[in-house]
Design a protein around this motif. Structure first.
Motif, PDB file in Angstrom:
ATOM      1  N   ASN A 189       9.306 -10.964 -13.383  1.00 53.66           N
ATOM      2  CA  ASN A 189       8.539  -9.744 -13.212  1.00 53.66           C
ATOM      3  C   ASN A 189       7.271 -10.031 -12.438  1.00 53.66           C
ATOM      4  O   ASN A 189       6.639 -11.064 -12.626  1.00 53.66           O
ATOM      5  N   VAL A 190       6.892  -9.138 -11.542  1.00 50.60           N
ATOM      6  CA  VAL A 190       5.651  -9.293 -10.791  1.00 50.60           C
ATOM      7  C   VAL A 190       4.471  -9.197 -11.751  1.00 50.60           C
ATOM      8  O   VAL A 190       4.416  -8.316 -12.611  1.00 50.60           O
ATOM      9  N   ASP A 191       3.540 -10.118 -11.616  1.00 51.50           N
ATOM     10  CA  ASP A 191       2.368 -10.165 -12.491  1.00 51.50           C
ATOM     11  C   ASP A 191       1.340  -9.154 -11.989  1.00 51.50           C
ATOM     12  O   ASP A 191       0.444  -9.486 -11.210  1.00 51.50           O
ATOM     13  N   SER A 192       1.470  -7.907 -12.429  1.00 53.32           N
ATOM     14  CA  SER A 192       0.587  -6.842 -11.950  1.00 53.32           C
ATOM     15  C   SER A 192      -0.857  -7.064 -12.396  1.00 53.32           C
ATOM     16  O   SER A 192      -1.793  -6.661 -11.703  1.00 53.32           O
TER      17      SER A 192
ATOM     18  N   GLY B  19      -4.105  -7.068 -10.051  1.00 55.26           N
ATOM     19  CA  GLY B  19      -5.259  -6.246 -10.393  1.00 55.26           C
ATOM     20  C   GLY B  19      -6.540  -7.060 -10.498  1.00 55.26           C
ATOM     21  O   GLY B  19      -7.610  -6.608 -10.076  1.00 55.26           O
ATOM     22  N   ALA B  20      -6.454  -8.268 -11.048  1.00 56.00           N
ATOM     23  CA  ALA B  20      -7.629  -9.132 -11.159  1.00 56.00           C
ATOM     24  C   ALA B  20      -8.133  -9.521  -9.777  1.00 56.00           C
ATOM     25  O   ALA B  20      -9.345  -9.574  -9.530  1.00 56.00           O
ATOM     26  N   ASN B  21      -7.207  -9.789  -8.859  1.00 52.04           N
ATOM     27  CA  ASN B  21      -7.592 -10.118  -7.492  1.00 52.04           C
ATOM     28  C   ASN B  21      -8.309  -8.937  -6.830  1.00 52.04           C
ATOM     29  O   ASN B  21      -9.330  -9.108  -6.154  1.00 52.04           O
ATOM     30  N   MET B  22      -7.789  -7.725  -7.043  1.00 55.25           N
ATOM     31  CA  MET B  22      -8.434  -6.522  -6.513  1.00 55.25           C
ATOM     32  C   MET B  22      -9.817  -6.339  -7.123  1.00 55.25           C
ATOM     33  O   MET B  22     -10.781  -5.987  -6.432  1.00 55.25           O
TER      34      MET B  22
ATOM     35  N   ASP C 110      -9.988   5.757  -2.116  1.00 55.68           N
ATOM     36  CA  ASP C 110      -9.384   5.816  -3.441  1.00 55.68           C
ATOM     37  C   ASP C 110      -9.236   4.403  -3.995  1.00 55.68           C
ATOM     38  O   ASP C 110      -9.539   3.418  -3.315  1.00 55.68           O
ATOM     39  N   ASN C 111      -8.776   4.310  -5.225  1.00 55.19           N
ATOM     40  CA  ASN C 111      -8.645   3.020  -5.893  1.00 55.19           C
ATOM     41  C   ASN C 111      -7.203   2.515  -5.901  1.00 55.19           C
ATOM     42  O   ASN C 111      -6.815   1.730  -6.758  1.00 55.19           O
ATOM     43  N   LEU C 112      -6.421   2.968  -4.933  1.00 50.74           N
ATOM     44  CA  LEU C 112      -4.990   2.673  -4.928  1.00 50.74           C
ATOM     45  C   LEU C 112      -4.640   1.614  -3.889  1.00 50.74           C
ATOM     46  O   LEU C 112      -5.277   1.503  -2.839  1.00 50.74           O
ATOM     47  N   ALA C 113      -3.602   0.848  -4.176  1.00 54.34           N
ATOM     48  CA  ALA C 113      -3.054  -0.121  -3.233  1.00 54.34           C
ATOM     49  C   ALA C 113      -1.571  -0.286  -3.532  1.00 54.34           C
ATOM     50  O   ALA C 113      -1.082   0.148  -4.578  1.00 54.34           O
ATOM     51  N   THR C 114      -0.853  -0.915  -2.614  1.00 55.35           N
ATOM     52  CA  THR C 114       0.575  -1.165  -2.791  1.00 55.35           C
ATOM     53  C   THR C 114       0.857  -2.644  -2.581  1.00 55.35           C
ATOM     54  O   THR C 114       0.400  -3.241  -1.597  1.00 55.35           O
ATOM     55  N   TYR C 115       1.620  -3.222  -3.509  1.00 52.52           N
ATOM     56  CA  TYR C 115       2.023  -4.619  -3.387  1.00 52.52           C
ATOM     57  C   TYR C 115       3.486  -4.679  -2.957  1.00 52.52           C
ATOM     58  O   TYR C 115       4.357  -4.056  -3.570  1.00 52.52           O
TER      59      TYR C 115
ATOM     60  N   ASN D 189       3.038  -0.024  -7.030  1.00 44.37           N
ATOM     61  CA  ASN D 189       1.752   0.639  -6.899  1.00 44.37           C
ATOM     62  C   ASN D 189       0.763  -0.017  -7.857  1.00 44.37           C
ATOM     63  O   ASN D 189       1.073  -0.264  -9.021  1.00 44.37           O
ATOM     64  N   VAL D 190      -0.438  -0.301  -7.350  1.00 40.71           N
ATOM     65  CA  VAL D 190      -1.472  -0.954  -8.136  1.00 40.71           C
ATOM     66  C   VAL D 190      -2.755  -0.146  -8.003  1.00 40.71           C
ATOM     67  O   VAL D 190      -3.064   0.370  -6.930  1.00 40.71           O
ATOM     68  N   ASN D 191      -3.485   0.012  -9.102  1.00 41.47           N
ATOM     69  CA  ASN D 191      -4.789   0.678  -9.006  1.00 41.47           C
ATOM     70  C   ASN D 191      -5.797  -0.024  -9.889  1.00 41.47           C
ATOM     71  O   ASN D 191      -5.445  -0.756 -10.822  1.00 41.47           O
ATOM     72  N   LEU D 192      -7.060   0.196  -9.549  1.00 39.83           N
ATOM     73  CA  LEU D 192      -8.150  -0.424 -10.313  1.00 39.83           C
ATOM     74  C   LEU D 192      -8.441   0.379 -11.564  1.00 39.83           C
ATOM     75  O   LEU D 192      -8.309   1.600 -11.559  1.00 39.83           O
TER      76      LEU D 192
END
Length: 276
Positions: free
Chosen positions: A29-32, A36-39, A258-263, A273-276
């Motif tokens: 599984n992707v470590d979301s 998020g910590a990197n963001m 916005d606080n959104l990003a895509t991995y 989809n990843v968000n802060l």
């Protein structure tokens, strides 16, 4: 014949183990949380840099530039300085967000200590940001960030951002340590008398995030990260992410505030989809 069968079995086993190792990144599984910590590391560094720019401008420590726009430092925060004499440095600003101070959907608490060795826009000057019991949207943020002005062309101010002893603690108790160096330049708003039109680009550098269990992630700039002074978040740009599990690209989108990003996970082509 018996030896031939044993040889065949050993060959199959080795092949299976080899394929399993190669497929680890595609099957796990992707470590979301790691993404998020990197963001969060980039987001909070640039958020605090904005605070330093704002405070410097309002206390004759930026340059001749002034701002008539809403401050990125909330009115509910208390700002004090060790000396108010113009042109006298170092200046040490203490920004106390108390037990909770919210602006534009971002709640901060605790204290930032921002030390300026000289005018922010002067080559060789440094802005040092230290955190004390500091939280951003319930995440505890620790570590020291130093912005060193390395401008060679006054039309394109530039800083090296160095983060040491970084630590992020999520509300669920997960802990990440991190460090790294980025190069940041200003690409818009240099010639105006306002801060609101300033645009910064994080153009190069690497950053490493670690979990206590030993898994790691290194992010490298692929396309410059766009950070507008008027926006709380990074709005565009791409990072290459390589780690124990992660192998892909983090895309901050099309310059929307916005606080959104895509991995995009390379091994299996999946997107998250990843968000802060």
């Amino acid at each position: 014949m018996k030896n031939l069968k044993m040889y065949f079995f050993a060959l199959v086993l080795v092949s299976f183990i080899s394929c399993t190792k190669e497929d680890d990144k595609s099957t796990e599984n992707v470590d979301s949380e790691m993404v998020g910590a990197n963001m969060t590391a980039d987001f909070t560094s640039e958020l605090d840099f904005n605070s330093g720019i704002d405070i410097a401008s309002n206390n004759s420590s930026y340059s001749s530039k002034t701002t008539n726009e809403a401050s990125v430092v909330p009115a509910c925060a208390t700002v004090t300085v060790n000396n108010t004499t113009p042109g006298v440095f170092p200046k040490i600003f203490t920004v106390d967000f108390g037990t909770g101070c919210t602006q534009n959907g971002i709640t901060r608490s605790g204290i930032l200590t921002i030390t300026l060795s000289g005018y922010v826009m002067t080559n060789g000057s440094t802005m040092t940001i230290e955190r004390s019991n500091y939280y951003v949207n319930l995440r505890k943020i620790e570590g020291t960030v130093v912005y060193t002005n390395e401008t060679t062309n006054v039309a394109i101010p530039q800083w090296t951002r160095t983060l040491t002893n970084g630590k992020i603690t999520l509300p669920n108790g997960a802990v990440f340590t991190h460090s790294g160096t980025r190069t940041v330049k200003q690409t818009a708003g240099v010639s105006t008398l306002l801060l609101g039109d300033n645009i910064y680009e994080v153009i190069s550098g690497t950053h490493t995030v670690n979990r206590p269990n030993g898994s790691t992630l290194t992010s490298t700039i692929v396309e410059p990260l766009i950070k507008k002074y008027a926006c709380n978040y990074i709005s565009q740009g791409k990072l290459n992410l390589q780690g124990t599990v992660l192998d892909g690209v983090l895309d901050y989108g099309n310059n929307n505030c916005d606080n959104l990003a895509t991995y995009y996970h390379n091994p299996n082509g999946q997107t998250y989809n990843v968000n802060l």
